[in-house]
Scaffold this motif. Sequence first.
Motif, PDB file in Angstrom:
ATOM      1  N   ARG A 336       0.669  -1.625  -5.514  1.00 20.91           N
ATOM      2  CA  ARG A 336       0.223  -2.979  -5.165  1.00 20.91           C
ATOM      3  C   ARG A 336       1.393  -3.960  -5.205  1.00 20.91           C
ATOM      4  O   ARG A 336       1.553  -4.779  -4.284  1.00 20.91           O
ATOM      5  CB  ARG A 336      -0.889  -3.438  -6.123  1.00 20.91           C
ATOM      6  CG  ARG A 336      -2.183  -2.670  -5.966  1.00 20.91           C
ATOM      7  CD  ARG A 336      -3.324  -3.371  -6.683  1.00 20.91           C
ATOM      8  NE  ARG A 336      -3.109  -3.509  -8.114  1.00 20.91           N
ATOM      9  CZ  ARG A 336      -3.386  -2.587  -9.024  1.00 20.91           C
ATOM     10  NH1 ARG A 336      -3.855  -1.405  -8.635  1.00 20.91           N
ATOM     11  NH2 ARG A 336      -3.193  -2.823 -10.312  1.00 20.91           N
ATOM     12  N   ILE A 628      -4.774  -6.486  -0.367  1.00 24.39           N
ATOM     13  CA  ILE A 628      -4.361  -5.940  -1.655  1.00 24.39           C
ATOM     14  C   ILE A 628      -5.438  -6.285  -2.673  1.00 24.39           C
ATOM     15  O   ILE A 628      -5.637  -7.454  -3.025  1.00 24.39           O
ATOM     16  CB  ILE A 628      -3.004  -6.526  -2.077  1.00 24.39           C
ATOM     17  CG1 ILE A 628      -1.965  -6.277  -0.981  1.00 24.39           C
ATOM     18  CG2 ILE A 628      -2.538  -5.925  -3.403  1.00 24.39           C
ATOM     19  CD1 ILE A 628      -0.704  -7.100  -1.133  1.00 24.39           C
ATOM     20  N   VAL A 661      -4.695  -0.687  -1.529  1.00 24.37           N
ATOM     21  CA  VAL A 661      -4.135  -1.537  -0.479  1.00 24.37           C
ATOM     22  C   VAL A 661      -4.501  -0.953   0.875  1.00 24.37           C
ATOM     23  O   VAL A 661      -4.521   0.264   1.051  1.00 24.37           O
ATOM     24  CB  VAL A 661      -2.594  -1.625  -0.606  1.00 24.37           C
ATOM     25  CG1 VAL A 661      -2.017  -2.546   0.476  1.00 24.37           C
ATOM     26  CG2 VAL A 661      -2.182  -2.108  -1.989  1.00 24.37           C
TER      27      VAL A 661
END
Length: 668
Positions: A336, A628, A661
């Motif tokens: 991330r 995200i 993500v």
Amino acid sequence: MTTSHTDQSWPTAGLSFGGDYNPEQWDRSAWRDDVALMREAGVTMVSLGIFSWGLLETAEGVYDWEWFDEIVDLLEAGGIAIDLATPTAAPPSWLLAAHPEFPPVDQDMTRHWAGARLGWCPSNPDFRSHALRIVRAVAERYGARDHVVMWHVSNELGGGNGHCYCDVSADAFRRWLMTKYGTLDALNAAWGTAFWGHHFSDIEQVLPPRGNDAKNPSLMLDFDRFSSDELLAHYLAERALLAEITPGLPITTNFMVGAEPDAVDYPRWAPHMDIVANDHYTRSSDALPQQDVAFSGDRMRSLTTDRRPWLLMEHSTSAVSWQPRNRAKKPGELIRDSLSHVAHGADGVMFFQWRASRAGAEQFHSAMVPHAGPNTKIFREVATLGGYLQRLAPVLGSRVRRASVGILFDNEAGWAMRAGVKPNNFLPYGATVRAWHAAFWRRGDGIDVIPPWHDFGDYETLVVPQLFVVSDDTAARAADFVAAGGTLIVTAFSGIVDENDHVRLGGYPGAFRDVLGAWTEEFYPLQEGETFELDNGWGGAEWTEHVHTDSAQPLARYRGGHLDGEPAITLRTLEGGGRAVYVSAGLSGGAIDALVNDLIAAPELAGRDPDLEIGVRESDADRFVFLINHGEKPATADVDGHELLTDAAVEGSIVVPAGEVRVVRSPR
């Protein structure tokens, strides 16, 4: 010697991926295993030779190239590009033993001992001569290699030698001052030396701000500027030599851009970088580390006027080793963080370092290959990230979508805040800027964190948080921004002094008084533990002011205490629709969020899951939406296109699993 390299826009064919590689820490028997693991992880580039000076030059003018030749050859055979460092961050022990005058000197005149990084005075011409000798030797031997794709000058310049107060530095400081001011009269006027009888009659009387007593804040600010310029001069000396020997090969050095004032003035250094590069590490104590990643990226791409892509030169796979308590990253956090940097404009993701050290000062700093080896969460995530970055190759060269919000950040304002005494000596410049960034980030606004001299015309909202030092030019352009229909938000302790750190007279915040239509008679800093309330229910701590309005109207007033009923937040509205807001109070984060939501229309992505960060990059043909999910539950976003990481079509909406993500590509 020249090379066959030609100018190119980026050092690797796709998004760069890798990290610092320090093979000298390991037996040669491990080197081939390293290259094999790099290929398994999808590594495309490593930074090499950063701390190798003493092993390459074993005595003055005596070189041992054999071991470095071997690793350079192994990386070439493995298809791994090299970001080749000049090793000047780590002067050899033999050099420092022969020249005990090279290490920097603290403000109390204590000289650093050998053993740390960057153990040299930036102003010392003899050290620079030695440094340029090793730079030339490395460049002439390896600069023509086709897989050497980039120069990495020194390492984190200013990280260990941001200031030096020695006699050599004092002489250089005097020369710098005479170049800037021309005459002693001009210097005396700029520093206000009539106070305390500090008038100078000879330039030799000027010293750096040594000692721990109260010092002239104008002198301190100029010494910060000088120190940044001295380190830049060293970088430029190395850069000039590299450009002479290897024309066409991009040259950079790694910045350390975050939310605090920088060790050196990176926005003023950025024009000298072919590729702007950054080292970024989150803090274990940070309650919102994902926003710190976003803030850093929003600053990085805004260092250049064309907002071009930048390189994340270093970050960590998990825990670092230099904080009081070093938090390990949660599963997926490595990915991330990395892809958030890409969403905010990075075209490469690099780590410190490839393999975790067995010995030395950073032996417990995480790495791409941890102490436990490749059969670990960290290495599996590293390899997953490498595969993701390969799939994101179409993102290379695209730009982050135009931002609607500009937030001003200037190192000189931060330096001046800590130079000399203030009404409240604990006001945190970086934390204030970041609090305003967080309010817009939580909403999903596009944000640029820009130096004050950049153009304001592209933004709808301009925020000036605690910008203590403000030039007449910046103030005039802020007024023009409002006249053209923009919304200007100025916070407490902005516009107080000019570039010489002289207080602007006629009422605070002097530089912005006219455009705000409001002014402050007196500051009322709060004591530790004290808070305030406003008549609309908002509150905060640290700071209040006695504000008067001219052409502005109060949006909120202080409630209770000696400022009861006085304006706290004011608004001036111009006929053309421009608005100027003054926030005299030290608002809490929740109050900042509420004010922003009251003043500024919700962005396109309003209503999204609060744990879902959304970033957009665009090329001429494509739009890339980064989704995200920082939360612990799945999140949904409305989007169409093709998801690149899972190679799946997206129609109407997408579900992003907790902690993961997704990147959706669609035509513009």
